[in-house]
Scaffold this motif. Structure first.
Motif, short mmCIF file in Angstrom:
data_model
loop_
_atom_site.label_atom_id
_atom_site.label_comp_id
_atom_site.label_asym_id
_atom_site.label_seq_id
_atom_site.Cartn_x
_atom_site.Cartn_y
_atom_site.Cartn_z
N ASN A 1 21.87 46.03 42.00
CA ASN A 1 20.84 46.01 40.96
C ASN A 1 19.92 44.81 41.07
OD1 ASN A 1 21.70 48.39 39.44
ND2 ASN A 1 23.56 47.19 39.09
N ARG A 2 19.84 44.20 42.24
CA ARG A 2 19.10 42.96 42.41
C ARG A 2 17.63 43.07 42.02
NH1 ARG A 2 20.12 45.27 47.15
NH2 ARG A 2 18.40 45.70 48.58
N GLN B 1 34.41 40.27 43.25
CA GLN B 1 33.70 41.00 44.33
C GLN B 1 32.87 42.13 43.75
OE1 GLN B 1 33.42 40.40 47.53
NE2 GLN B 1 34.83 38.68 47.62
N ASP B 2 33.46 42.91 42.82
CA ASP B 2 32.74 44.02 42.19
C ASP B 2 31.53 43.51 41.40
OD1 ASP B 2 34.53 45.83 43.24
OD2 ASP B 2 35.63 46.13 41.36
N THR B 3 31.68 42.36 40.78
CA THR B 3 30.58 41.77 40.03
C THR B 3 29.40 41.46 40.95
OG1 THR B 3 32.07 40.83 38.38
CG2 THR B 3 29.89 39.82 38.58
N PHE B 4 29.69 40.84 42.07
CA PHE B 4 28.61 40.50 43.00
C PHE B 4 28.07 41.74 43.71
CE2 PHE B 4 30.01 36.18 42.27
CZ PHE B 4 28.79 35.51 42.24
N LEU B 5 28.91 42.72 43.91
CA LEU B 5 28.43 43.98 44.48
C LEU B 5 27.44 44.64 43.52
CD1 LEU B 5 28.52 46.21 46.63
CD2 LEU B 5 30.47 47.18 45.40
N THR C 1 28.61 38.59 31.80
CA THR C 1 28.60 39.89 31.12
C THR C 1 29.08 40.99 32.06
OG1 THR C 1 26.79 39.20 29.68
CG2 THR C 1 27.14 41.57 29.92
N ILE C 2 28.59 40.97 33.29
CA ILE C 2 29.06 41.97 34.27
C ILE C 2 30.56 41.82 34.47
CG2 ILE C 2 28.94 42.70 36.69
CD1 ILE C 2 25.99 41.78 36.69
N CYS C 3 31.03 40.59 34.62
CA CYS C 3 32.46 40.31 34.81
C CYS C 3 33.28 40.81 33.62
CB CYS C 3 32.68 38.82 34.96
SG CYS C 3 33.21 38.33 36.57
N LYS C 4 32.82 40.49 32.44
CA LYS C 4 33.55 40.91 31.23
C LYS C 4 33.66 42.43 31.19
CE LYS C 4 31.59 41.32 27.39
NZ LYS C 4 31.14 42.00 26.34
N ASN C 5 32.57 43.11 31.50
CA ASN C 5 32.60 44.58 31.49
C ASN C 5 33.54 45.13 32.55
OD1 ASN C 5 30.79 44.67 29.35
ND2 ASN C 5 29.01 44.85 30.68
N LYS C 6 33.60 44.47 33.71
CA LYS C 6 34.54 44.89 34.76
C LYS C 6 35.98 44.70 34.30
CE LYS C 6 31.66 45.95 38.10
NZ LYS C 6 31.53 47.33 38.54
N LEU D 1 23.96 31.97 45.75
CA LEU D 1 24.35 32.25 44.36
C LEU D 1 25.85 32.56 44.27
CD1 LEU D 1 21.24 34.37 43.32
CD2 LEU D 1 21.86 32.08 42.47
N TYR D 2 26.36 33.24 45.26
CA TYR D 2 27.80 33.51 45.31
C TYR D 2 28.57 32.19 45.37
CZ TYR D 2 32.32 35.38 46.69
OH TYR D 2 33.66 35.68 46.74
#
Length: 188
Positions: free
Chosen positions: A62-63, A53-57, A78-83, A26-27
């Motif tokens: 939370n997997r 990196q933080d997004t995938f972490l 969405t995770i990226c945007k929030n980061k 997926l990465y």
């Protein structure tokens, strides 16, 4: 295309079960797309890499909560945007940086001259000293506003004061701090 969705769903299910291989797949599928998205907003290669990196972490941590029903790609974006928003908030809420930029703009001097006159560490130390002249209430409002990123309405609610009172206190605090800073720097 249907096969791609099925294979992504398979990897998501495997990821939920803790599969490092599924995570890596997926990465590999999404990292470059996310990097491009982040880079458009940050214009910084290093910052963009950190955010991806933080997004995938966060995804890995939370997997178990990842749903296979929704769009996985939307979740990542969405995770990226929030980061990105978090990074910008952190940068914007740095009082020292705000004051540094303000002094830079007021004096209309080149970048090299700014660094000759002062550096951010000196400004940070002087700001700490300047804050000692504030009353307890002024310091509290100043810290909530400039260091914790709270808006006027939020501060008023926290302190059980009117919004206008908060505006007045904040204005007074900023005037006092600017006055103190002007003693240390040649602010025209």
């Amino acid at each position: 295309m249907e096969r791609d969705i099925d294979s992504i769903s398979f990897y998501i299910k495997e990821l939920r079960n803790g599969s490092h291989q599924a995570f890596n797949v997926l990465y590999d599928i999404y990292a470059d797309q996310l990097f491009s998205f982040v880079f458009v907003h940050t214009k910084s290669r290093m910052l963009s890499e950190d955010i991806v990196q933080d997004t995938f972490l966060k995804l890995w941590i939370n997997r178990k909560n990842i749903s296979t029903d929704g769009s996985f790609k939307s979740l990542l974006y969405t995770i990226c945007k929030n980061k990105i928003v978090d990074v910008f908030r952190t940068q914007i809420n740095k009082v020292e940086l705000d004051l540094f930029i303000e002094i830079y703009d007021q004096n209309d001097i080149s970048e090299n001259e700014v660094y000759k006159k002062m550096d951010l560490d000196d400004l940070s130390n002087i700001l700490k000293m300047s804050k000692t002249i504030l009353s307890d209430r002024e310091l509290e409002v100043f810290n909530l506003s400039r260091e914790k990123g709270k808006n006027i309405r939020e501060i008023a609610k926290i302190l059980c004061l009117s919004e206008q009172t908060i505006k007045n206190i904040l204005t007074s605090s900023l005037k006092k701090i600017r006055l103190q800073l002007s003693k240390y720097f040649f602010i025209i």
